[in-house]
Motif scaffolding. Structure first.
Motif, short mmCIF file in Angstrom:
data_model
loop_
_atom_site.label_atom_id
_atom_site.label_comp_id
_atom_site.label_asym_id
_atom_site.label_seq_id
_atom_site.Cartn_x
_atom_site.Cartn_y
_atom_site.Cartn_z
N MET A 134 -73.32 58.48 -20.38
CA MET A 134 -72.41 59.33 -21.45
C MET A 134 -71.36 58.40 -22.11
SD MET A 134 -72.45 63.13 -19.43
CE MET A 134 -71.13 63.77 -20.42
N PHE A 135 -70.79 57.64 -21.54
CA PHE A 135 -69.83 56.59 -21.88
C PHE A 135 -70.45 55.90 -22.97
CE2 PHE A 135 -67.76 52.76 -22.37
CZ PHE A 135 -66.55 52.81 -22.89
N PHE A 138 -71.26 58.28 -25.83
CA PHE A 138 -70.06 58.65 -26.91
C PHE A 138 -69.67 57.42 -27.63
CE2 PHE A 138 -69.84 62.49 -23.74
CZ PHE A 138 -70.43 63.23 -24.54
N ARG A 139 -69.68 56.30 -26.91
CA ARG A 139 -69.40 55.31 -27.67
C ARG A 139 -70.01 54.79 -28.96
NH1 ARG A 139 -68.76 49.07 -25.17
NH2 ARG A 139 -71.03 49.45 -25.94
N TRP A 143 -67.01 58.10 -30.63
CA TRP A 143 -65.98 58.96 -30.06
C TRP A 143 -65.10 58.59 -29.21
CZ3 TRP A 143 -69.43 63.86 -28.86
CH2 TRP A 143 -69.99 64.50 -30.09
N VAL A 144 -65.23 57.48 -28.71
CA VAL A 144 -64.05 56.65 -27.83
C VAL A 144 -62.71 56.96 -28.62
CG1 VAL A 144 -63.20 54.82 -26.76
CG2 VAL A 144 -65.57 55.55 -26.37
N PRO A 149 -65.36 63.60 -26.57
CA PRO A 149 -66.17 63.48 -25.33
C PRO A 149 -65.96 64.38 -24.07
CG PRO A 149 -65.42 61.30 -26.09
CD PRO A 149 -64.64 62.46 -26.85
N TYR A 224 -62.14 57.56 -21.39
CA TYR A 224 -62.44 57.79 -23.03
C TYR A 224 -61.04 57.65 -23.97
CZ TYR A 224 -67.05 59.60 -21.79
OH TYR A 224 -68.31 59.75 -21.47
N PHE B 79 -76.52 65.65 -21.70
CA PHE B 79 -75.57 65.40 -20.92
C PHE B 79 -76.34 65.10 -19.50
CE2 PHE B 79 -73.18 67.87 -24.09
CZ PHE B 79 -73.12 66.75 -24.79
#
Lengths: 286, 357
Positions: A134-135, A138-139, A143-144, A149, A224, B79
């Protein structure tokens, strides 16, 4: 042992346990009101400050002003960020979980059973497995170092609360829904205008537990959020304690820690009834 | 501290040297392999859904139902499902998150081989976590159950005790961790101040997070956990309140009191709740992170480097995404295995009829 005596023993145990529970917090409070000399003198002198003789209330503003690299900004930025993230998480969780819970409870559609079982099964999944991908995801969205996130996933429901809403909605008498349906009410309007207003207890529980979890969340913001202006209180407090890690100024550390705990303490006492009923509802039937 | 660990890690990287062979991960192939069955499934599923569609009224209900659960379904795909498969793919790779995904190298089972064979830090992490679970699960459950039994009576004061015992659990976070650091402080801490004068000459309260951490670090974390039993306690309390009164009356007539009554009435009736709480506690104990990260950062040495702390180090300090994904998957398997083991082992003891009472 007579009944009276055994009652006395139980009462004594209850009081003993409570003293043990409160004790560290009481010591935290007295430390936060001591001068640095008093706070650190305790150990070496073998004496103990049960009550601060001269409560140093100015420790609190002094501690908060020291958080972060710019006086006061560190604290107020973190406070604002935490409030925004927590509030939006709560709203997202209540809306999405009640909607999904309503569908699982009251609407007939094919695939409902398997989907529900799948959802319950995911409750067991440790968050660490999805954390790293997920990191990366989102990166790649860029979105970091934004709130997104931490907030966006809340709008897609959480199994535990969906389960709770479903249990509640399943018990609502059919007559209530039937009347609305005869009046030509759509399913979304039934959810919004009939179901939501009657499930206030479940909304309260969801909101409270989500609030506590979001307010205390540490790992998420740690991963995040990167710049100081975007930090939440939990992460800011951690930097603060690293800065004063040797506890030479334990009074400031304790004051700042207490302030970050305060909203949860207040919420607990305001909403005690919901806490109690919520655990019974979610725990035993889960 | 972290610097040392990183140096150690980079200097004798414990994985086999495959990187030089340049085996890039075929991401496009993987993506199309994954996309094909999904697309086919959607198509076939959609076709049968449409062919077997119900009559008009029911159809609108079905469409409403599906669109209402769609937030969770989409969330599950984005997710949960997708991350799990990406994590699985990454666990067979070597990839630094400082580079882009196309730099990932396929290394087969290397990550897992290193975890079990060569990485001594991982071995420390696993040992510390297992010890923590072993200490914290029984003590926490026992304390919560005793507390619940004490609270299971009618009295106007009970509400106050219940609140006091429950409140600390709500506060668990960075603030409470900072508090515990101060309580255990090796010079000025509460325990040092309070207990040291009572110790025989030459004895001292251990510096649990400093020089005595090797012995006392993990037990100290298990001890701290006793302040967060509130939630479990409330679940036990609700379970106790759900036991029908006539069972106790019948036991009393049969002359079963005290331990006998507990053993033959309370325990079987509470067994589903006990089972539920034990599973939750085991899962939670393997995920311990915040306290350890805030209070000790895993140190000194590796004394309190719990599984998730080391996983965090690998993923976000050393940017070793492949290696940490392998750790995450292993954690999933450990938790799954333990849950199944507990389920199988306790089958005989859990009295599910109690749920119907």
């Amino acid at each position: 042992m007579s009944r009276r005596n055994s009652n006395l023993v139980i009462f004594a145990l209850l009081i003993l346990g409570s003293v043990g529970m409160v004790f560290p917090f009481w010591w935290m409070l007295t430390t936060s009101l001591s001068t640095p000399a008093e706070a650190t003198a305790a150990g070496s002198a073998g004496t103990f400050n049960w009550l601060p003789t001269h409560p140093q209330f100015q420790n609190y503003p002094a501690a908060l002003a020291r958080m972060g690299s710019r006086p006061w900004f560190g604290f107020f930025d973190a406070l604002a960020n935490t409030i925004i993230i927590t509030a939006l998480t709560v709203v997202g969780q209540v809306l999405s979980c009640s909607l999904v819970g309503y569908a699982f409870a009251r609407l007939r559609f094919r695939g409902r059973g398997p989907l529900f079982i799948l959802m319950v099964a995911t409750m067991m999944l440790p968050a660490q497995v999805t954390m790293i991908p997920m990191f990366i995801m989102f990166r790649s969205f860029g979105w970091v170092d934004t709130y997104l996130p931490l907030i966006v996933p809340a709008f897609f429901g959480a199994p535990f609360f969906i389960f709770m809403f479903r249990q509640f909605f399943a018990q609502v008498p059919e007559a209530l829904v039937e009347a609305a349906r005869v009046d030509g009410c759509g399913h979304f309007r039934i959810w919004w205008q009939i179901m939501l207003p009657i499930c206030k207890p479940v909304i309260a529980i969801t909101a409270i537990f989500t609030f506590i979890a979001a307010w205390n969340d540490f790992l998420g913001p740690l991963i995040y959020l990167q710049t100081e202006e975007n930090m939440t209180l939990a992460v800011a407090l951690n930097s603060f304690q690293n800065q004063y890690g040797d506890f030479r100024e334990a009074n400031y550390l304790m004051a700042a820690s207490l302030v970050t705990m305060l909203p949860c303490i207040v919420l607990f006492f305001v909403a005690q009834k919901q806490f109690v009923s919520g655990l019974a509802l979610g725990g035993v039937k889960g | 501290m972290l610097k040392e660990l990183e140096k150690e890690w980079t200097e004798n990287d414990r994985r086999d040297e495959v990187a030089s062979q340049d085996r890039p991960v075929p991401w496009t192939l993987l993506a199309s392999l994954a996309a094909l069955p999904i697309a086919a499934g959607l198509f076939v599923g959609g076709f049968f859904w449409w062919r077997g569609r119900p009559a008009r009224g029911a159809l609108s209900e079905e469409i409403a139902g599906l669109s209402m659960v769609s937030p969770w379904v989409i969330g599950f795909m984005a997710f949960t499902a997708f991350p799990i498969f990406l994590s699985l793919a990454l666990s067979f790779c070597r990839w630094s998150s400082l580079t882009t995904l196309d730099h990932a190298q396929f290394v087969g089972w290397d990550n897992f081989r290193s975890l079990f064979g060569k990485d001594t830090t991982f071995y420390h992490a696993l040992k510390a976590t297992a010890l923590y679970a072993l200490l914290t699960v029984p003590t926490g459950q026992l304390a919560a159950l005793i507390a619940a039994m004490l609270l299971n009576r009618e009295s106007k004061w009970i509400g106050i005790f219940r609140s006091i015992w429950y409140l600390p659990g709500v506060l668990a976070g960075v603030g409470m961790s900072v508090m515990w650091r101060w309580v255990f402080h090796h010079e000025h801490g509460l325990f040092k101040t309070l207990i040291d004068p009572m110790m025989p000459a030459g004895w001292h309260f251990p510096a649990v997070f400093e020089k005595d951490a090797e012995t006392w670090g993990v037990p100290a974390f298990a001890f701290i956990n006793l302040w967060t039993i509130g939630g479990t306690m409330m679940i036990y309390l609700a379970g106790l309140k759900g036991i029908p009164k006539d069972l106790y009356e019948a036991a009393e007539i049969d002359g079963a009191l005290g331990w006998k009554r507990f053993r033959n009435v309370t325990l079987p009736m509470l067994s589903p709740v006990l089972f539920f709480n034990f599973i939750i506690a085991i899962i939670a104990s393997f995920q311990v992170f915040t306290q350890a990260y805030v209070m000790t950062g895993g140190g000194p040495g590796h004394a309190t480097r719990f599984y998730v702390v080391y996983l965090y180090n690998q993923a976000f300090d050393f940017h070793e995404i492949g290696y940490s994904s392998a750790m995450a998957w292993l954690l999933l398997l450990i938790i799954l295995g333990l849950t199944l083991l507990v389920m199988k082992g306790t089958k005989r003891f859990v009295y599910y009829e109690a749920l119907k009472a």
